[in-house]
Enzyme design. Structure first.
Site: not given
Length: 256
Positions: A13, A15, A99, A101, A171, A177, A217
């Site tokens: 991904n 991003k 996701h 985010e 996730e 991140g 991660s």
């Protein structure tokens, strides 16, 4: 991983990173190695503007191209949005949905995730549906309840035939991140729980065929340990997918 019943998938991904020119450099660095992977499928989920060049460079390889989002409607007056049909026609095979985010910064709800999942499936795309908890929710002991709700909501009105095309990615938000990673035991526990929820909805045969990735991660150092878990069938890779050496190491770990 359990290759007897389901495919192993490593998805990068990117991003909001890499211009088309920069993506060309990275793909050409990755392509000679990841295109040879026999035992896992590799996907690059790139920004919309990078899709054409990624599709062109990866044509006739084992590497699929995916998008990072899509609109829940097939067409219409939605300035700035991209439809499932557009992505499919552009050469995408996968699309990331829900996701953390997107949920956190753009207010995506479980209902919207479900709508987007249906849109993706109807367009012939394979949705990678993300679920996971915050650190606060984990510390409150809500992980399993929250993940159960997210899985059930995402699969509302999804048929067993459609389920075969769905991929889930666990996730934990607190590991995205941040450099923190769930232990292999924590990842295995939640991925197993996701499969249990699916089994209760669709039966054991359908549930054991669903690929469940870990995202949070995963890197070159911990990939082998995470992928050794029975219900961890791959990874949704963020930062490490932008570094050729690291991403290749993860693909190699999945290809053992």
């Amino acid at each position: 991983m359990n290759r007897r019943y389901r495919r192993t998938i490593i998805a990068g991904n990117w991003k909001m990173n890499k211009t088309p020119a920069e993506s060309k450099i990275l793909i050409e660095e990755l392509k000679p190695i990841i295109a040879k992977a026999k035992w896992c499928e590799t996907v690059l989920c790139v920004p919309f503007v990078d899709i054409p060049i990624a599709v062109r460079l990866l044509k006739d390889t084992r590497v699929a191209v995916g998008a990072q989002n899509l609109h829940q409607n097939e067409s219409g007056a939605f300035t700035g949005e991209v439809s499932g049909a557009m992505l499919k026609n552009a050469g995408c095979k996968y699309v990331i949905i829900g996701h953390s985010e997107r949920r956190q910064y753009f207010g995506e709800t479980d209902a919207l995730v479900n709508a987007k999942a249906h849109t993706a499936l109807n367009a012939g795309l394979r949705p990678i549906i993300c679920v996971g908890e915050s650190l606060e929710q984990r510390e409150m002991g809500l992980t399993m309840d929250l993940v159960s709700l997210q899985v059930k909501a995402a699969l509302a009105n999804v048929t067993v035939e459609q389920l075969r095309k769905v991929v889930f990615a666990y996730e934990p938000i607190w590991a995205i991140g941040t450099g923190k990673t769930a232990t292999s035991e924590q990842a295995a526990e939640v991925c197993e729980h996701i499969r249990t929820v699916i089994r209760k909805m669709y039966g054991a045969r359908a549930a054991r065929s669903v690929t469940i990735q870990y995202g949070g991660s995963m890197n070159a150092e911990n990939a082998s340990e995470l992928l050794a878990q029975q219900d961890v069938d791959g990874g949704l890779i963020g930062g490490a997918s932008l570094k050729a050496k690291d991403f290749i190491a993860i693909v190699n770990a999945a290809n053992q």
